[in-house]
Enzyme design. Structure first.
Site, PDB file in Angstrom:
ATOM      1  N   GLU A 113      -4.496  -8.170  -7.142  1.00  0.00           N
ATOM      2  CA  GLU A 113      -5.639  -9.100  -7.039  1.00  0.00           C
ATOM      3  C   GLU A 113      -5.888  -9.801  -8.372  1.00  0.00           C
ATOM      4  O   GLU A 113      -6.366 -10.939  -8.396  1.00  0.00           O
ATOM      5  CB  GLU A 113      -6.880  -8.329  -6.541  1.00  0.00           C
ATOM      6  CG  GLU A 113      -6.736  -7.984  -5.058  1.00  0.00           C
ATOM      7  CD  GLU A 113      -7.411  -6.703  -4.622  1.00  0.00           C
ATOM      8  OE1 GLU A 113      -8.303  -6.200  -5.338  1.00  0.00           O
ATOM      9  OE2 GLU A 113      -7.025  -6.178  -3.546  1.00  0.00           O
ATOM     10  N   GLY A 153      -4.928  -3.271   1.696  1.00  0.00           N
ATOM     11  CA  GLY A 153      -6.061  -3.657   2.540  1.00  0.00           C
ATOM     12  C   GLY A 153      -5.669  -4.154   3.920  1.00  0.00           C
ATOM     13  O   GLY A 153      -6.508  -4.685   4.653  1.00  0.00           O
ATOM     14  N   HIS A 201      -3.075  -5.272 -11.355  1.00  0.00           N
ATOM     15  CA  HIS A 201      -3.316  -5.145  -9.910  1.00  0.00           C
ATOM     16  C   HIS A 201      -3.029  -6.491  -9.250  1.00  0.00           C
ATOM     17  O   HIS A 201      -3.296  -7.551  -9.831  1.00  0.00           O
ATOM     18  CB  HIS A 201      -4.766  -4.710  -9.658  1.00  0.00           C
ATOM     19  CG  HIS A 201      -4.991  -4.361  -8.222  1.00  0.00           C
ATOM     20  ND1 HIS A 201      -5.203  -5.319  -7.263  1.00  0.00           N
ATOM     21  CD2 HIS A 201      -4.994  -3.168  -7.574  1.00  0.00           C
ATOM     22  CE1 HIS A 201      -5.335  -4.723  -6.083  1.00  0.00           C
ATOM     23  NE2 HIS A 201      -5.213  -3.416  -6.253  1.00  0.00           N
ATOM     24  N   ASN A 212      -9.630   3.126  -6.508  1.00  0.00           N
ATOM     25  CA  ASN A 212      -9.946   1.799  -7.045  1.00  0.00           C
ATOM     26  C   ASN A 212     -11.063   1.203  -6.183  1.00  0.00           C
ATOM     27  O   ASN A 212     -10.808   0.785  -5.057  1.00  0.00           O
ATOM     28  CB  ASN A 212      -8.678   0.929  -6.986  1.00  0.00           C
ATOM     29  CG  ASN A 212      -8.957  -0.525  -7.343  1.00  0.00           C
ATOM     30  OD1 ASN A 212     -10.024  -0.855  -7.874  1.00  0.00           O
ATOM     31  ND2 ASN A 212      -8.009  -1.395  -7.046  1.00  0.00           N
ATOM     32  N   SER A 269      -3.030   0.823   1.709  1.00  0.00           N
ATOM     33  CA  SER A 269      -3.454   1.393   2.994  1.00  0.00           C
ATOM     34  C   SER A 269      -3.209   2.901   3.092  1.00  0.00           C
ATOM     35  O   SER A 269      -2.854   3.417   4.157  1.00  0.00           O
ATOM     36  CB  SER A 269      -2.800   0.645   4.165  1.00  0.00           C
ATOM     37  OG  SER A 269      -3.240  -0.710   4.178  1.00  0.00           O
ATOM     38  N   LYS A 300     -12.667  -1.485  -6.601  1.00  0.00           N
ATOM     39  CA  LYS A 300     -12.699  -2.959  -6.641  1.00  0.00           C
ATOM     40  C   LYS A 300     -14.150  -3.407  -6.897  1.00  0.00           C
ATOM     41  O   LYS A 300     -14.854  -2.731  -7.620  1.00  0.00           O
ATOM     42  CB  LYS A 300     -12.095  -3.528  -5.359  1.00  0.00           C
ATOM     43  CG  LYS A 300     -10.727  -2.891  -5.054  1.00  0.00           C
ATOM     44  CD  LYS A 300      -9.951  -3.587  -3.999  1.00  0.00           C
ATOM     45  CE  LYS A 300      -8.619  -2.866  -3.821  1.00  0.00           C
ATOM     46  NZ  LYS A 300      -7.728  -3.525  -2.899  1.00  0.00           N
ATOM     47  N   GLU A 308       2.565  -0.837  -5.470  1.00  0.00           N
ATOM     48  CA  GLU A 308       1.676  -1.304  -4.415  1.00  0.00           C
ATOM     49  C   GLU A 308       2.243  -2.569  -3.773  1.00  0.00           C
ATOM     50  O   GLU A 308       2.040  -3.673  -4.305  1.00  0.00           O
ATOM     51  CB  GLU A 308       0.294  -1.630  -4.987  1.00  0.00           C
ATOM     52  CG  GLU A 308      -0.439  -0.447  -5.543  1.00  0.00           C
ATOM     53  CD  GLU A 308      -1.941  -0.682  -5.508  1.00  0.00           C
ATOM     54  OE1 GLU A 308      -2.629   0.112  -4.870  1.00  0.00           O
ATOM     55  OE2 GLU A 308      -2.409  -1.666  -6.095  1.00  0.00           O
TER      56      GLU A 308
HETATM   57  P1  PGA Z   1      -6.104  -0.290  -0.087  1.00  0.00           P
HETATM   58  O1  PGA Z   1      -6.020  -0.870  -1.574  1.00  0.00           O
HETATM   59  O2  PGA Z   1      -6.021   1.221  -0.197  1.00  0.00           O
HETATM   60  O3  PGA Z   1      -7.441  -0.738   0.434  1.00  0.00           O
HETATM   61  O4  PGA Z   1      -4.955  -0.838   0.676  1.00  0.00           O
HETATM   62  C1  PGA Z   1      -5.164  -0.318  -2.522  1.00  0.00           C
HETATM   63  C2  PGA Z   1      -5.331  -1.036  -3.845  1.00  0.00           C
HETATM   64  O5  PGA Z   1      -5.578  -2.244  -3.859  1.00  0.00           O
HETATM   65  O6  PGA Z   1      -5.216  -0.409  -4.913  1.00  0.00           O
END
Ligand code: PGA
Length: 262
Positions: A106, A180, A104, A12, A220, A14, A174
């Site tokens: 976000e 992140g 997601h 992803n 992560s 983003k 997740e």
């Molecule tokens: P990350 O994000 O691997 O940077 O923790 C995962 C995601 O948001 O799908």
């Protein structure tokens, strides 16, 4: 008969990499995997670039026969009409997108997407022949109050309302606090919640669907911890954010084979 689920490693991006950077990135990633087993079908690689990159990446993977699946990061609940700024699932399907991320954290947090909207987006994806990658997960407050699985289980139950038993879907667990943050869930926690999510699939769509549907862990994920997650029986792959933007890191994650040594 036991069903084999092909591991799925999804990147992803983003809101990172414009369409020119995307071309360079995909070429480098493909090159980094030239000698890898990812070409033999033992792992599926999915790229989820920004909307503006999709056409360019699709043209590149078609022209160079690069075996990466393409996915979008979101879609509209509607297929066409006066919805300024929205992107239709029908348009994504025409670009050969196979997948679309839905729900997601976000999107839930910054765009106030409710479970109801997410359910409508799942329907929009299926209506247009896209495989929804349904993202669920608890915040750190949820974790403290309700434990790890209650919120993701509730989110998935709503997302699966009205989904037919033979639908092709992917589920991604997740934990919001792990995204992140550099602080991944433990493999045991990922396993526990992924197993509960598989039970939800069994409840709503039946045992066949539960056995065939891939449940991913995200938050992560890096080359240094992918093995520990993939060892878990109910973790069928990873949704990778930050590490999917670094060619060598992402290539190392893809190279990990779930059935190594088996
Ligand atoms: P990350 O994000 O691997 O940077 O923790 C995962 C995601 O948001 O799908």
């Amino acid at each position: 008969m036991a069903v084999t689920r092909v591991p799925f490693i999804a990147g992803n991006w983003k809101m990172n990499l414009d369409h020119l950077q995307a071309v360079a990135f995909v070429q480098k990633l493909h090159w980094a995997l030239k000698d890898a087993k990812h070409l033999d079908g033992s792992v599926e690689v999915g790229l989820f670039p920004p909307f503006t990159d999709l056409r360019t990446v699709q043209t590149l993977i078609d022209a160079d026969k690069i075996p990466f699946a393409l996915g979008a990061q979101d879609l509209s609940t509607k297929d066409a009409g006066a919805y300024t700024g929205e992107v239709s699932g029908a348009f994504l399907a025409k670009l050969n997108c196979a997948y679309v991320l839905i729900g997601h954290s976000e999107r839930r947090e910054y765009h106030a997407e409710t479970d109801q909207v997410i359910s409508e987006k799942v329907q929009a994806a299926l209506r247009n022949g896209l495989v929804p990658v349904i993202c669920v997960g608890e915040t750190s407050e949820d974790l403290e109050k309700f434990g790890a699985s209650a919120v993701p289980v509730g989110q998935l139950e709503i997302a699966l309302e009205g989904v037919p038993a033979d639908a092709d879907i992917v589920v991604a667990y997740e934990p919001v606090w792990a995204i992140g943050s550099g602080q991944a869930a433990t493999p045991e926690q990922a396993q526990e919640v992924c197993a509960k999510l598989r039970e939800v699939i069994a409840d709503k769509l039946g045992q066949d669907a539960a056995q065939r549907t891939r449940v991913l862990y995200g938050g992560s994920v890096k080359s240094s911890n992918i093995a520990s997650f993939m060892r878990e029986p109910d973790v069928d792959g990873a949704l990778v954010g930050g590490a999917s933007l670094v060619v060598d890191e992402f290539a190392a994650i893809i190279r990990f084979q779930k059935h190594v040594g088996v």
